[in-house]
Design a protein around this motif. Structure first.
Motif, mmCIF file in Angstrom:
data_model
loop_
_atom_site.group_PDB
_atom_site.id
_atom_site.type_symbol
_atom_site.label_atom_id
_atom_site.label_comp_id
_atom_site.label_asym_id
_atom_site.label_seq_id
_atom_site.Cartn_x
_atom_site.Cartn_y
_atom_site.Cartn_z
ATOM 1 N N PHE A 27 0.816 -1.213 0.000
ATOM 2 C CA PHE A 27 0.000 0.000 0.000
ATOM 3 C C PHE A 27 0.851 1.265 0.000
ATOM 4 O O PHE A 27 0.762 2.072 -0.906
ATOM 5 C CB PHE A 27 -0.975 0.020 1.191
ATOM 6 C CG PHE A 27 -1.814 1.280 1.245
ATOM 7 C CD1 PHE A 27 -2.784 1.514 0.294
ATOM 8 C CD2 PHE A 27 -1.608 2.230 2.223
ATOM 9 C CE1 PHE A 27 -3.540 2.682 0.323
ATOM 10 C CE2 PHE A 27 -2.354 3.396 2.260
ATOM 11 C CZ PHE A 27 -3.323 3.622 1.298
ATOM 12 N N PHE A 28 1.720 1.450 0.986
ATOM 13 C CA PHE A 28 2.527 2.668 1.046
ATOM 14 C C PHE A 28 3.651 2.668 0.020
ATOM 15 O O PHE A 28 4.192 3.732 -0.297
ATOM 16 C CB PHE A 28 3.103 2.855 2.456
ATOM 17 C CG PHE A 28 2.055 3.153 3.490
ATOM 18 C CD1 PHE A 28 1.498 4.414 3.599
ATOM 19 C CD2 PHE A 28 1.614 2.165 4.338
ATOM 20 C CE1 PHE A 28 0.530 4.696 4.550
ATOM 21 C CE2 PHE A 28 0.649 2.431 5.293
ATOM 22 C CZ PHE A 28 0.099 3.700 5.395
ATOM 23 N N SER A 29 4.028 1.513 -0.500
ATOM 24 C CA SER A 29 5.096 1.442 -1.498
ATOM 25 C C SER A 29 4.567 1.476 -2.922
ATOM 26 O O SER A 29 5.366 1.427 -3.866
ATOM 27 C CB SER A 29 5.919 0.165 -1.297
ATOM 28 O OG SER A 29 5.118 -0.988 -1.499
ATOM 29 N N TYR A 30 3.264 1.559 -3.109
ATOM 30 C CA TYR A 30 2.696 1.520 -4.454
ATOM 31 C C TYR A 30 3.111 2.758 -5.247
ATOM 32 O O TYR A 30 3.177 3.865 -4.713
ATOM 33 C CB TYR A 30 1.177 1.421 -4.391
ATOM 34 C CG TYR A 30 0.672 0.078 -3.922
ATOM 35 C CD1 TYR A 30 1.513 -1.030 -3.888
ATOM 36 C CD2 TYR A 30 -0.642 -0.100 -3.510
ATOM 37 C CE1 TYR A 30 1.070 -2.251 -3.450
ATOM 38 C CE2 TYR A 30 -1.100 -1.328 -3.076
ATOM 39 C CZ TYR A 30 -0.246 -2.404 -3.052
ATOM 40 O OH TYR A 30 -0.686 -3.619 -2.626
ATOM 41 N N ARG A 31 3.337 2.571 -6.530
ATOM 42 C CA ARG A 31 3.815 3.649 -7.391
ATOM 43 C C ARG A 31 2.739 4.707 -7.641
ATOM 44 O O ARG A 31 3.057 5.824 -8.048
ATOM 45 C CB ARG A 31 4.279 3.075 -8.731
ATOM 46 C CG ARG A 31 5.536 2.221 -8.619
ATOM 47 C CD ARG A 31 6.057 1.873 -10.000
ATOM 48 N NE ARG A 31 7.319 1.139 -9.917
ATOM 49 C CZ ARG A 31 8.041 0.776 -10.975
ATOM 50 N NH1 ARG A 31 7.601 1.082 -12.200
ATOM 51 N NH2 ARG A 31 9.163 0.126 -10.833
ATOM 52 N N THR A 32 1.487 4.339 -7.468
ATOM 53 C CA THR A 32 0.418 5.308 -7.699
ATOM 54 C C THR A 32 0.383 6.401 -6.634
ATOM 55 O O THR A 32 -0.264 7.427 -6.839
ATOM 56 C CB THR A 32 -0.940 4.584 -7.730
ATOM 57 O OG1 THR A 32 -1.062 3.747 -6.578
ATOM 58 C CG2 THR A 32 -1.063 3.732 -8.975
ATOM 59 N N PRO A 34 2.176 9.398 -4.999
ATOM 60 C CA PRO A 34 3.307 10.269 -5.397
ATOM 61 C C PRO A 34 4.434 10.228 -4.376
ATOM 62 O O PRO A 34 4.208 10.038 -3.163
ATOM 63 C CB PRO A 34 2.665 11.664 -5.477
ATOM 64 C CG PRO A 34 1.205 11.411 -5.658
ATOM 65 C CD PRO A 34 0.906 10.131 -4.926
ATOM 66 N N ALA A 35 5.655 10.376 -4.882
ATOM 67 C CA ALA A 35 6.829 10.349 -3.998
ATOM 68 C C ALA A 35 6.786 11.489 -2.994
ATOM 69 O O ALA A 35 7.249 11.328 -1.853
ATOM 70 C CB ALA A 35 8.104 10.414 -4.835
ATOM 71 N N GLN A 36 6.249 12.648 -3.391
ATOM 72 C CA GLN A 36 6.159 13.777 -2.464
ATOM 73 C C GLN A 36 5.275 13.433 -1.267
ATOM 74 O O GLN A 36 5.570 13.827 -0.136
ATOM 75 C CB GLN A 36 5.615 15.010 -3.180
ATOM 76 C CG GLN A 36 6.525 15.555 -4.275
ATOM 77 C CD GLN A 36 6.320 14.848 -5.596
ATOM 78 O OE1 GLN A 36 5.646 13.827 -5.658
ATOM 79 N NE2 GLN A 36 6.894 15.412 -6.647
ATOM 80 N N ALA A 42 6.380 10.290 5.685
ATOM 81 C CA ALA A 42 7.482 9.745 6.476
ATOM 82 C C ALA A 42 8.040 10.800 7.432
ATOM 83 O O ALA A 42 8.332 10.505 8.599
ATOM 84 C CB ALA A 42 8.574 9.217 5.559
ATOM 85 N N LEU A 43 8.195 12.028 6.968
ATOM 86 C CA LEU A 43 8.705 13.101 7.826
ATOM 87 C C LEU A 43 7.759 13.397 8.976
ATOM 88 O O LEU A 43 8.185 13.514 10.135
ATOM 89 C CB LEU A 43 8.944 14.359 6.993
ATOM 90 C CG LEU A 43 10.157 14.350 6.056
ATOM 91 C CD1 LEU A 43 10.139 15.568 5.139
ATOM 92 C CD2 LEU A 43 11.452 14.313 6.859
ATOM 93 N N VAL A 44 6.470 13.514 8.673
ATOM 94 C CA VAL A 44 5.488 13.836 9.719
ATOM 95 C C VAL A 44 5.380 12.692 10.717
ATOM 96 O O VAL A 44 5.344 12.903 11.943
ATOM 97 C CB VAL A 44 4.122 14.159 9.083
ATOM 98 C CG1 VAL A 44 3.053 14.322 10.161
ATOM 99 C CG2 VAL A 44 4.210 15.417 8.232
ATOM 100 N N LEU A 45 5.329 11.465 10.211
ATOM 101 C CA LEU A 45 5.206 10.317 11.103
ATOM 102 C C LEU A 45 6.452 10.169 11.980
ATOM 103 O O LEU A 45 6.347 9.881 13.186
ATOM 104 C CB LEU A 45 4.971 9.049 10.288
ATOM 105 C CG LEU A 45 4.677 7.773 11.083
ATOM 106 C CD1 LEU A 45 3.407 7.944 11.901
ATOM 107 C CD2 LEU A 45 4.535 6.575 10.153
ATOM 108 N N ALA A 46 7.648 10.365 11.403
ATOM 109 C CA ALA A 46 8.880 10.278 12.189
ATOM 110 C C ALA A 46 8.938 11.393 13.235
ATOM 111 O O ALA A 46 9.408 11.167 14.358
ATOM 112 C CB ALA A 46 10.092 10.352 11.257
ATOM 113 N N TRP A 47 8.482 12.591 12.872
ATOM 114 C CA TRP A 47 8.480 13.706 13.825
ATOM 115 C C TRP A 47 7.534 13.427 14.990
ATOM 116 O O TRP A 47 7.845 13.723 16.147
ATOM 117 C CB TRP A 47 8.079 14.991 13.097
ATOM 118 C CG TRP A 47 8.048 16.203 13.962
ATOM 119 C CD1 TRP A 47 9.111 16.888 14.473
ATOM 120 C CD2 TRP A 47 6.881 16.878 14.437
ATOM 121 N NE1 TRP A 47 8.688 17.948 15.234
ATOM 122 C CE2 TRP A 47 7.314 17.975 15.226
ATOM 123 C CE3 TRP A 47 5.514 16.664 14.268
ATOM 124 C CZ2 TRP A 47 6.433 18.834 15.853
ATOM 125 C CZ3 TRP A 47 4.627 17.530 14.870
ATOM 126 C CH2 TRP A 47 5.083 18.601 15.666
#
Length: 257
Positions: A27-32, A34-36, A42-47
């Motif tokens: 799900f989170f690795s799917y190409r559909t 967007p990379a942004q 990832a930044l928000v979750l890590a913060w």
């Protein structure tokens, strides 16, 4: 203001594990996606996860570089386990397509960018919608969040344990068992159809069995799948549950549990 700015050494370790997890997990690795969006998430979750961890800041040295590599490896492994378990859907689709004659018509899966069988693509989309319907994406995020309880940031994983080898064997066994459960109704029915067509070919030699048998097998396969769709949805839901438990069990094994 200083409380809102995390310590860079700890935040970087959290970000590396979360980012590596998003690279391979379903799900989170799917190409559909967007990379942004992936980078921002990832930044928000890590913060957010940083403030739930009671860890002293690290010092930039050789050991810290090893910790960064360890966090990347752990994130990749956790996501890879989920991807391997969910690949049972593609395996089941391959079994069915081979019996139906659709094996020569593989298509590109837009989610992963890999070759996918037609029926496997249908099951994959069904699993994707079911994952969202039962909040499976939230459970995946819970898995990476609670991974620090089973495998702390300053602890290295244990790959040499016998339980780790046993976990790999059990996981692959479960994947093929579930794939066989999904494909068994169609494969068993098509075996009987092939048997009937073989008897027909011997009794009526004038009949071109290849021309007649191909649409018959396709029609019977779709009829069986339409009849067994409720059972297949239950099996896919069980597969999602096994994926969540598999990620948790891998964290426990790597953490020495």
């Amino acid at each position: 203001m200083n409380e809102l700015i995390p310590h860079l050494t700890v935040f970087l370790l959290v970000l590396v594990r979360v980012s590596a997890f998003f690279v391979t997990v379903p799900f989170f690795s799917y190409r559909t996606i967007p990379a942004q969006v992936k980078i921002t998430l990832a930044l928000v979750l890590a913060w957010m996860m940083y403030y739930t961890l009671d860890v002293e800041p690290f010092v930039f040295n050789d050991e810290y570089i090893l910790l960064v590599m360890k966090e990347a490896l752990v994130g990749l492994l956790l996501g890879l386990v989920g991807y391997i378990i969910m690949s049972a859907i593609q395996i089941a689709g391959s079994f069915i397509d081979f019996q139906m004659g659709f094996a020569i018509a593989n298509i590109i899966d837009p989610q992963t960018g890999a070759q996918s069988p037609l029926i496997g693509q249908f099951f994959n989309m069904l699993a994707f919608l079911l994952l969202l319907a039962i909040d499976g994406h939230h459970m995946i995020l819970n898995g990476i969040y609670y991974s620090y309880q089973l495998l702390p940031m300053d602890q290295f994983p244990q790959f040499a344990k016998e339980s780790y080898i046993q976990f790999i064997i059990t996981t692959f066994t479960a994947v093929f068992a579930i794939a066989f459960q999904m494909a068994a109704p169609v494969v068993a029915t098509l075996f009987l159809v092939d048997l009937a067509l073989g008897i027909t070919a011997k009794t009526v030699p004038q009949l071109n069995i290849f021309v007649v048998g191909f649409p018959i097998k396709i029609g019977v396969s779709f009829l069986v799948m339409f009849t067994m769709i409720a059972v297949m949805i239950q099996v896919i839901q069980k597969l999602i549950t096994i994926m969540i438990y598999g990620i948790r069990d891998l964290m426990a094994v790597l953490g020495g549990g």
